[in-house]
Write a protein that holds these residues in place. Structure first.
Motif, mmCIF file in Angstrom:
data_model
loop_
_atom_site.group_PDB
_atom_site.id
_atom_site.type_symbol
_atom_site.label_atom_id
_atom_site.label_comp_id
_atom_site.label_asym_id
_atom_site.label_seq_id
_atom_site.Cartn_x
_atom_site.Cartn_y
_atom_site.Cartn_z
ATOM 1 N N HIS A 76 0.807 -1.066 -0.052
ATOM 2 C CA HIS A 76 -0.013 0.105 -0.038
ATOM 3 C C HIS A 76 1.247 1.021 0.047
ATOM 4 O O HIS A 76 2.216 1.183 0.088
ATOM 5 C CB HIS A 76 -0.903 0.228 1.326
ATOM 6 C CG HIS A 76 -0.168 0.255 2.576
ATOM 7 N ND1 HIS A 76 0.736 -0.488 3.206
ATOM 8 C CD2 HIS A 76 -0.301 1.174 3.355
ATOM 9 C CE1 HIS A 76 1.154 -0.111 4.237
ATOM 10 N NE2 HIS A 76 0.487 1.183 4.408
ATOM 11 N N ASN A 77 0.450 2.423 -0.266
ATOM 12 C CA ASN A 77 1.031 3.544 -0.332
ATOM 13 C C ASN A 77 0.219 4.772 0.022
ATOM 14 O O ASN A 77 0.821 5.722 0.244
ATOM 15 C CB ASN A 77 2.040 3.732 -1.787
ATOM 16 C CG ASN A 77 0.696 4.055 -2.792
ATOM 17 O OD1 ASN A 77 0.291 5.372 -2.916
ATOM 18 N ND2 ASN A 77 0.533 3.151 -3.774
ATOM 19 N N GLU A 78 -0.998 4.579 0.048
ATOM 20 C CA GLU A 78 -1.878 5.898 0.297
ATOM 21 C C GLU A 78 -2.029 6.233 1.513
ATOM 22 O O GLU A 78 -2.170 5.066 2.504
ATOM 23 C CB GLU A 78 -3.069 5.565 -0.483
ATOM 24 C CG GLU A 78 -3.085 5.668 -1.891
ATOM 25 C CD GLU A 78 -4.274 5.684 -2.764
ATOM 26 O OE1 GLU A 78 -5.113 6.586 -2.504
ATOM 27 O OE2 GLU A 78 -4.478 5.005 -3.530
ATOM 28 N N VAL A 94 9.042 1.548 0.095
ATOM 29 C CA VAL A 94 7.738 1.179 -0.214
ATOM 30 C C VAL A 94 7.864 0.167 -1.298
ATOM 31 O O VAL A 94 8.470 0.137 -2.218
ATOM 32 C CB VAL A 94 7.043 2.381 -1.013
ATOM 33 C CG1 VAL A 94 5.676 1.862 -1.667
ATOM 34 C CG2 VAL A 94 6.968 3.734 0.065
ATOM 35 N N ILE A 95 7.246 -0.983 -0.871
ATOM 36 C CA ILE A 95 7.249 -2.410 -1.922
ATOM 37 C C ILE A 95 5.555 -2.475 -2.202
ATOM 38 O O ILE A 95 4.884 -2.729 -1.354
ATOM 39 C CB ILE A 95 7.780 -3.483 -1.276
ATOM 40 C CG1 ILE A 95 9.149 -3.137 -1.008
ATOM 41 C CG2 ILE A 95 8.021 -4.554 -2.262
ATOM 42 C CD1 ILE A 95 9.868 -4.127 0.086
ATOM 43 N N ASP A 96 5.237 -2.387 -3.405
ATOM 44 C CA ASP A 96 3.659 -2.244 -3.577
ATOM 45 C C ASP A 96 3.423 -2.660 -5.101
ATOM 46 O O ASP A 96 4.272 -2.661 -5.936
ATOM 47 C CB ASP A 96 3.109 -0.602 -3.228
ATOM 48 C CG ASP A 96 1.702 -0.819 -3.232
ATOM 49 O OD1 ASP A 96 1.190 -1.815 -3.161
ATOM 50 O OD2 ASP A 96 1.204 0.499 -3.148
ATOM 51 N N HIS A 97 2.009 -2.803 -5.365
ATOM 52 C CA HIS A 97 1.804 -3.120 -6.690
ATOM 53 C C HIS A 97 0.414 -2.534 -6.928
ATOM 54 O O HIS A 97 -0.315 -3.119 -7.799
ATOM 55 C CB HIS A 97 1.654 -4.510 -6.778
ATOM 56 C CG HIS A 97 0.802 -5.206 -6.170
ATOM 57 N ND1 HIS A 97 -0.208 -6.350 -6.653
ATOM 58 C CD2 HIS A 97 0.410 -5.184 -5.144
ATOM 59 C CE1 HIS A 97 -0.987 -6.779 -5.682
ATOM 60 N NE2 HIS A 97 -0.520 -5.996 -4.535
ATOM 61 N N HIS A 98 0.148 -1.228 -6.104
ATOM 62 C CA HIS A 98 -1.215 -0.618 -6.514
ATOM 63 C C HIS A 98 -0.933 0.675 -7.107
ATOM 64 O O HIS A 98 0.174 1.182 -7.325
ATOM 65 C CB HIS A 98 -1.777 -0.316 -5.186
ATOM 66 C CG HIS A 98 -2.472 -1.534 -4.369
ATOM 67 N ND1 HIS A 98 -1.679 -2.142 -3.574
ATOM 68 C CD2 HIS A 98 -3.547 -2.190 -4.399
ATOM 69 C CE1 HIS A 98 -2.437 -3.269 -3.169
ATOM 70 N NE2 HIS A 98 -3.467 -3.207 -3.964
#
Lengths: 309, 309
Positions: A76-78, A94-98
């Motif tokens: 997530h990042n938001e 940050v490790i994410d796929h969104h």
């Protein structure tokens, strides 16, 4: 050598929980003296089942950290999906796929890819760094891929995810994906005895689409009747939540992962109008057939974003 | 197989220009049929010199693309630093090493690391993918590292950058970094014959710090006198620009890359007050000694962000 706290979002699923545990292992191998995974919300039954099988303790719950703490956000990042005092913390990873909505005062590490699971990205990162992958870590990576892709059925599945999963067969000693994944999915589907209050907190995501406050629930299940059979109870709860949190739009999708169908519960005429326009469907008795839209991220959020944009 | 356009920010330096050319090569090797680098602003003399030495044509200038075009942003991520119609475009890739202020409607690829140059990140990406690196690409990667790190003098230089540069010696056939970098730096320093209008457009960056509009120029030079000798001319221009663009704060740093000193030109009493408070210095005759603050990103912007935050 410094320390880092690895956190996942407030409504955890298997990919984010296991990815945070894997990421902590990766970051310790990489350059941190200590990396610790933390929970922000309650585990779902699938994830709890996997942790038990893997003999891993449930990580500690924390929703804020002391000012200046080094943080890694996983899956997530938001801002509103994460720690209460994020602005005071030092996000180093940050490790994410969104989709992205993210701001920092200083440069950091970000690894974001539009593939099915965060576990897939982490597997690539281990390979790139030449790190050894233990059997347990490989099982977790595979569980991330199979859970987020619903056994390669979800629209978010990429060719790369299937190739990575094939590679993981050898290291994880898991040859039969179906046999491994079905008990996971059955655990997730066991919603029958769950109170609606709990069910409703289960897998929603809040989105802030151009100043519009939107909540979207997804209940993935091998038995949609567990949810559909309690429609009226659910509607009451949706109404209470919509008022309490002053939401502009809510929907609850019950996703049948065996038959690959999305049946969505919609609350009032206002939401119904939006739903019908956005997804070109007809709602009756607060129910709409959203067909094979299994992926919130890829088949639901982008259309709503366009509508509210 | 689809196409992608690779763009760098509006005020290009060596790292971003060469990185965009390298990134286009990488993306074509990776999965795009065609990847083309484009300019958004005028090249500085150092970069023009390097392109000439490498026998590479200056890429075409474009500040917008047709709706839906696939885009890769290199060395930047903030909206006002880039293409005019970014919102209508499909950003599929970001390769960067700056602070983040970024939003997308869909998931994408992001590779961001807090190391000295985008060229360093790209070199790592080639290695991770097992791609062959030609001599020319290796020279460009090295030029990115040496230019952005001012021959390892800048505070942004990490241990990893120096290790990567050492590795690139063999592939680039460049053994003597000093002999390779000094002609680059001398080109960049040759500002004597440049009109102030042009000088002033040379390497500024706009920052939107908590609703405050801030412009920060950096002129890196082996001969600071080229800039300091024209202080009054520069002040006139700063005043005109501050009024025209309705800026809240501006500063122009002349960075002596031989003696590692930052002398900053400041416009009016309001900006002077801010500068003195933020950097704990004293300005006299519109000049302030910011000591060894060679890196805008690491030693100037964070303190200003904190002040305006």
């Amino acid at each position: 050598m410094k320390e880092i706290q690895v956190v996942w979002h407030k409504v955890p699923d298997t990919d984010c929980v296991l990815s945070a545990i894997i990421a902590a292992d990766y970051l310790e191998k990489k350059w941190y003296k200590k990396a610790t995974p933390y929970i922000q919300g309650e585990l779902n039954k699938e994830t709890a089942y996997l942790l038990e099988q893997l003999n891993i303790n449930i990580p500690e719950t924390k929703t804020s950290f002391p000012e200046g703490t080094n943080i890694c956000l996983v899956d997530h990042n938001e801002e509103f999906q994460t720690l209460d005092n994020l602005k005071e913390l030092n996000v180093e990873w940050v490790i994410d796929h969104h989709k992205m909505k993210f701001e920092t005062p200083t440069p950091l590490n970000m690894r974001v890819e539009p593939i099915c699971s965060t576990g897939s990205i982490l597997y690539k990162m281990y390979k790139e760094s030449g790190f050894e992958i233990s059997k347990n870590i490989a099982i977790m990576m595979l569980a991330c891929i199979l859970s987020d892709s619903l056994l390669f059925r979800s629209a978010t599945t990429t060719k790369e995810d299937t190739i990575l999963a094939e590679e993981l067969k050898t290291i994880s000693w898991i040859e039969d994906f179906e046999a491994f994944a079905m008990p996971m999915f059955n655990e997730k589907s066991d919603l029958w005895d769950m109170l609606v209050e709990k069910l409703i907190k289960y897998d929603y995501k809040e989105f802030d689409l151009n100043w519009t406050k939107v909540w979207i629930w997804t209940l993935e299940t091998t038995n949609p009747w567990y949810g559909l059979g309690r429609k009226n109870e659910i509607l009451e709860w949706l109404e209470a939540i919509k008022q309490k949190d002053n939401l502009d739009f809510i929907m609850l999708s019950i996703v049948d992962i065996i038959w690959e169908k999305n049946t969505t519960i919609v609350l009032d005429w206002k939401d119904t109008e939006i739903l019908e326009e956005v997804f070109n469907c007809t709602a009756e008795n607060n129910l709409a057939d959203l067909k094979n839209r299994l992926s919130r991220k890829k088949q639901v959020v982008p259309d709503l974003t366009k509508y509210f944009g």
